[in-house]
Design an enzyme around this catalytic site. Structure first.
Site, PDB file in Angstrom:
ATOM      1  N   ASP A  47     108.002 -73.938  84.110  1.00 28.94           N
ATOM      2  CA  ASP A  47     107.371 -72.685  83.682  1.00 28.94           C
ATOM      3  C   ASP A  47     106.901 -71.936  84.913  1.00 28.94           C
ATOM      4  OD1 ASP A  47     107.474 -72.630  80.815  1.00 28.94           O
ATOM      5  OD2 ASP A  47     106.230 -74.429  80.870  1.00 28.94           O
ATOM      6  N   ASP A 193     109.533 -73.262  72.323  1.00 28.20           N
ATOM      7  CA  ASP A 193     108.739 -73.650  73.492  1.00 28.20           C
ATOM      8  C   ASP A 193     107.266 -73.356  73.247  1.00 28.20           C
ATOM      9  OD1 ASP A 193     107.683 -74.086  76.011  1.00 28.20           O
ATOM     10  OD2 ASP A 193     108.743 -72.427  76.971  1.00 28.20           O
TER      11      ASP A 193
HETATM   12  C1  DX5 Z   1     104.144 -71.240  77.769  1.00 27.15           C
HETATM   13  C2  DX5 Z   1     105.153 -72.149  78.415  1.00 27.15           C
HETATM   14  C3  DX5 Z   1     105.403 -73.443  77.708  1.00 27.15           C
HETATM   15  C4  DX5 Z   1     104.233 -74.348  77.512  1.00 27.15           C
HETATM   16  C5  DX5 Z   1     104.638 -75.779  77.202  1.00 27.15           C
HETATM   17  O1  DX5 Z   1     102.917 -71.213  78.413  1.00 27.15           O
HETATM   18  O2  DX5 Z   1     106.371 -71.472  78.457  1.00 27.15           O
HETATM   19  O3  DX5 Z   1     106.513 -74.107  78.306  1.00 27.15           O
HETATM   20  O4  DX5 Z   1     103.348 -74.290  78.580  1.00 27.15           O
HETATM   21  O5  DX5 Z   1     103.542 -76.585  77.241  1.00 27.15           O
HETATM   22  P1  DX5 Z   1     102.991 -77.378  75.967  1.00 27.15           P
HETATM   23  O6  DX5 Z   1     104.105 -78.245  75.486  1.00 27.15           O
HETATM   24  O7  DX5 Z   1     101.843 -78.145  76.522  1.00 27.15           O
HETATM   25  O8  DX5 Z   1     102.579 -76.358  74.950  1.00 27.15           O
HETATM   26 ZN    ZN Z   2     108.395 -72.484  79.006  1.00 30.29          ZN
END
Ligand code: DX5
Ligand code: ZN
Length: 245
Positions: A47, A193
């Site tokens: 990310d 996601d």
């Molecule tokens: C949005 C990001 C995600 C997210 C995934 O902020 O694109 O990929 O952080 O993290 P979890 O699985 O902890 O929600």
């Molecule tokens: Zn992401």
């Protein structure tokens, strides 16, 4: 959909888990990714946040390049004006490169650049072109660029942090997207996601998501290997169910 060997491979293997590294212990990231690989994980999700498009600042091309792994690098750009920065992420080894539609004035051009790029990990693999939609963005915005993408990522949280709660109406959005793709005759991978936990990963796979990103539920500071195994077993369960029908 393009003629892309990587697309064909992921289409065959779906549903897949892509593990987000935001909450991983960076002191032992290499060992942890090796564990995930041994568990059967195929993708690692980066990310990229710039503190402008979304509140947090995370990593950029040098970090992504420094991660030496056979896992596919699934790079999610949540940054302002990604177009002039794409080359850096391509050079860093992106296998899947996704831009948020809200951040990109010249989206079509950005997708053309990714589509023409050479995959630095394996030239014959190509790079998958992805577009990502914030929870409030209607799916209609991607209709004009359906010929230019292999992946749509639906954010189930507002981008910024790991560990947020899944926004339930993404389910309806997913169904509407599937319908739109079917009507348009397009085979595109759909990724969900954000907010994916052990408690909802099975349901998300069951509705038909091809790639499911999970970060903090895998890298929970305790048992990433077991958590990844749990997520993969949920994918197997869906495969068994489909095979039985
Ligand atoms: C949005 C990001 C995600 C997210 C995934 O902020 O694109 O990929 O952080 O993290 P979890 O699985 O902890 O929600
Ligand atoms: Zn992401």
């Amino acid at each position: 959909m393009a003629d892309n060997p990587l697309f064909d491979r992921l289409r065959k293997q779906a549903p897949l888990i892509s593990v987000g590294v935001l909450t991983a212990d960076l002191m032992c990231l290499g060992d942890q990714l090796k564990l995930l690989e041994d568990a059967g994980i195929k993708l690692v999700h980066f990310d990229v946040m710039d503190g402008c498009f979304c509140p947090m600042t995370t990593v950029g091309p040098p970090f992504i390049k420094a991660v030496k792994t056979p896992l596919l690098k699934d790079v999610h750009l949540m940054i302002d004006d990604p177009l002039p920065k794409l080359e850096g992420y391509i050079a860093a080894g992106a296998d899947l490169l996704t831009v948020n539609v809200e951040s990109c004035t010249h989206l079509h051009r950005a997708l053309q650049i990714i589509g023409q790029a050479r995959n630095v990990n394996k030239p014959d693999r190509g790079i998958l072109r992805g577009v990502s939609l914030n929870p409030a963005t209607p799916i209609e915005v991607i209709r004009p660029i359906l010929d230019e993408i292999e992946l749509v990522l639906l954010l189930a949280v507002n981008p910024g942090w790991g560990g947020q709660k899944f926004i339930d109406n993404v389910h309806q959005k997913f169904i509407a997207l599937q319908q739109m793709l079917r009507q348009a005759g397009k085979d595109v991978l759909v990724c969900i996601d954000g907010g994916v936990k052990k408690t909802n990963v099975g349901d998300i796979a069951a509705i038909g998501a091809d790639i499911i990103v999970s970060g903090s539920a895998v890298f929970d500071g305790k048992t990433p290997f077991e958590n990844a195994k749990f997520m993969l077993e949920a994918m197997n369960e869906v495969r068994r169910h489909k095979a039985g029908n």
